[in-house]
Design a protein around this motif. Sequence first.
Motif, PDB file in Angstrom:
ATOM      1  N   PRO A 186       0.827  -1.214   0.000  1.00 18.09           N
ATOM      2  CA  PRO A 186       0.000   0.000   0.000  1.00 18.09           C
ATOM      3  C   PRO A 186       0.858   1.260   0.000  1.00 18.09           C
ATOM      4  N   GLY A 187       0.418   2.250  -0.794  1.00 18.00           N
ATOM      5  CA  GLY A 187       1.168   3.486  -0.915  1.00 18.00           C
ATOM      6  C   GLY A 187       2.124   3.488  -2.093  1.00 18.00           C
ATOM      7  N   THR A 188       1.926   2.555  -3.042  1.00 22.48           N
ATOM      8  CA  THR A 188       2.828   2.442  -4.185  1.00 22.48           C
ATOM      9  C   THR A 188       2.041   2.376  -5.496  1.00 22.48           C
ATOM     10  N   ALA A 189       2.766   2.576  -6.600  1.00 17.97           N
ATOM     11  CA  ALA A 189       2.231   2.334  -7.940  1.00 17.97           C
ATOM     12  C   ALA A 189       3.400   1.956  -8.833  1.00 17.97           C
ATOM     13  N   ASN A 190       3.236   0.917  -9.639  1.00 21.83           N
ATOM     14  CA  ASN A 190       4.273   0.479 -10.573  1.00 21.83           C
ATOM     15  C   ASN A 190       3.802   0.691 -11.998  1.00 21.83           C
ATOM     16  N   LEU A 191       4.723   1.145 -12.859  1.00 19.10           N
ATOM     17  CA  LEU A 191       4.374   1.476 -14.237  1.00 19.10           C
ATOM     18  C   LEU A 191       5.329   0.776 -15.192  1.00 19.10           C
ATOM     19  N   CYS A 192       4.791   0.321 -16.333  1.00 21.21           N
ATOM     20  CA  CYS A 192       5.627  -0.262 -17.380  1.00 21.21           C
ATOM     21  C   CYS A 192       5.102   0.191 -18.731  1.00 21.21           C
ATOM     22  N   LEU A 193       6.015   0.634 -19.584  1.00 19.25           N
ATOM     23  CA  LEU A 193       5.696   1.146 -20.913  1.00 19.25           C
ATOM     24  C   LEU A 193       6.415   0.292 -21.952  1.00 19.25           C
ATOM     25  N   VAL A 198      -0.397   0.456 -15.569  1.00 18.58           N
ATOM     26  CA  VAL A 198      -0.203   0.988 -14.219  1.00 18.58           C
ATOM     27  C   VAL A 198      -0.843   0.020 -13.233  1.00 18.58           C
ATOM     28  N   VAL A 199      -0.084  -0.403 -12.231  1.00 12.86           N
ATOM     29  CA  VAL A 199      -0.605  -1.225 -11.134  1.00 12.86           C
ATOM     30  C   VAL A 199      -0.448  -0.407  -9.859  1.00 12.86           C
ATOM     31  N   SER A 200      -1.562   0.048  -9.327  1.00  9.97           N
ATOM     32  CA  SER A 200      -1.542   0.927  -8.151  1.00  9.97           C
ATOM     33  C   SER A 200      -2.040   0.176  -6.926  1.00  9.97           C
ATOM     34  N   HIS A 201      -1.484   0.550  -5.772  1.00 14.99           N
ATOM     35  CA  HIS A 201      -1.969   0.020  -4.501  1.00 14.99           C
ATOM     36  C   HIS A 201      -2.128   1.198  -3.550  1.00 14.99           C
ATOM     37  N   ALA A 202      -3.033   2.072  -3.922  1.00 11.34           N
ATOM     38  CA  ALA A 202      -3.264   3.294  -3.155  1.00 11.34           C
ATOM     39  C   ALA A 202      -4.772   3.522  -3.075  1.00 11.34           C
ATOM     40  N   ARG A 203      -5.226   4.675  -3.517  1.00 14.98           N
ATOM     41  CA  ARG A 203      -6.661   4.935  -3.487  1.00 14.98           C
ATOM     42  C   ARG A 203      -7.357   4.127  -4.569  1.00 14.98           C
ATOM     43  N   ALA A 204      -8.592   3.747  -4.327  1.00 17.47           N
ATOM     44  CA  ALA A 204      -9.350   2.966  -5.304  1.00 17.47           C
ATOM     45  C   ALA A 204      -9.410   3.723  -6.629  1.00 17.47           C
ATOM     46  N   GLY A 205      -9.078   3.033  -7.718  1.00 18.94           N
ATOM     47  CA  GLY A 205      -9.127   3.660  -9.028  1.00 18.94           C
ATOM     48  C   GLY A 205      -7.932   4.520  -9.373  1.00 18.94           C
ATOM     49  N   ASP A 206      -6.895   4.552  -8.527  1.00 22.70           N
ATOM     50  CA  ASP A 206      -5.743   5.410  -8.794  1.00 22.70           C
ATOM     51  C   ASP A 206      -4.997   5.019 -10.067  1.00 22.70           C
ATOM     52  N   ALA A 207      -4.999   3.743 -10.410  1.00 16.94           N
ATOM     53  CA  ALA A 207      -4.279   3.325 -11.615  1.00 16.94           C
ATOM     54  C   ALA A 207      -4.832   4.038 -12.843  1.00 16.94           C
TER      55      ALA A 207
END
Length: 420
Positions: free
Chosen positions: A368-375, A386-395
Amino acid sequence: MRLTAIDEGHLRNGLPGTIGIAGVFPGEPFDLERVRARVRERWGGLERMSLVLRPPAGSGALSGHRWESARPFDAGAHITSTDQDLRSLFADAVSHLLPAERPLWRLLVARDALVLFAHHALLDGRSLETVFRLLMDDAVPPLPPRGPAAADPTATVRRRPAVSAAVVGRELRRIGALGRPLPTAAAGEARPSVAVVELDPRVMRTARRQPADGRGATLNELLLSTYAGALRMCHGPLRAWSKGSHPFYATVPVDLRTRRSAQQLGNGVTVLRMPLPVDLESPVARLAACQDQVAGFDLRCDAHRAILPALQGAARAVPWLAGVMARRLARPELTTSLCTAFKWRDHPSRLHGRPLARVVPLPQLSPPGTANLCLVHCADAYTLTVVSHARAGDAELIGAAVARELSALAACDVSAVRAG
């Protein structure tokens, strides 16, 4: 066979550890049995794809996990068809463990895509790319690894780079420097979310020519700088964030494989931390700041090549140490966002005569409190996950904000300055 310390760390960090790659092939669904036959042909001889994880014998603090080879190679157990679309497959995969009773990967034949999932302890992102390429019609089988690379793709037969104690010390301080997590709604309310964003290729081509007076931008530099702008767009400048005065760090994976071990499967990367220029106002200034930092990566990688053997040796000798290090590095104030980008260079690629139109990556879920990105750039298609583990829908919010930042960067004129 004992796991390397890096493999062991991916098992002991308390996370699901699932990563993935998907190839989109427009047209009718593939025949399941033909795909299974291709996998038997191309992957059946790869030892890594037949390894089953065995738990520690006795106390996990005193002994590590082991890999055992499961033969014969059973493609049918791993390869199934599905009616789910790609986004729902990704959303399910990031927060679920793969079945532990068989090798830690599975391949799904979706309506217009082939989707490979694996546990990060078994394969890293470069390994996913390598094995996926082997399924293509004109793929060349890799040469069997020799020497130290046969056991560990980060091992190298060349001499350890000569780096000064000062360089190593600076890198150790970077590894341990505290950052700040992404803003979340409230303690305990972080939710995983996944977004797949198809970026406009014309915008990407224009953005890659920035800054106008420079050499142009790499995919990684674009991703880092536009992510910094996306964070500013979503959450404001860092002074508006609630937790502390530390920088916001991103981590960038860098492959340590040598030319001899380039196609070796397993975990062969290190990660370099860098503070993102969230507080700079100009898109070009953010890009220039990221380019300045990326320019120092070669020397920093040499420091990692000098540091890693000692760390891995200690963690391998004392397995609980691998868990301690893994859990520490998985904390959001230390590994807030993994940002990686690559180009699929084999174009055109075909599978059973069908052209590969798009490659879609799936980074792992972090705490929680992170987001990972790959392009990924494939043919004329640019895809951001985007794989987020923060607020709902943050990705979805982050993905849309990165797309807007890319458009803003592409629209900057020649007079744009480097200072923010």
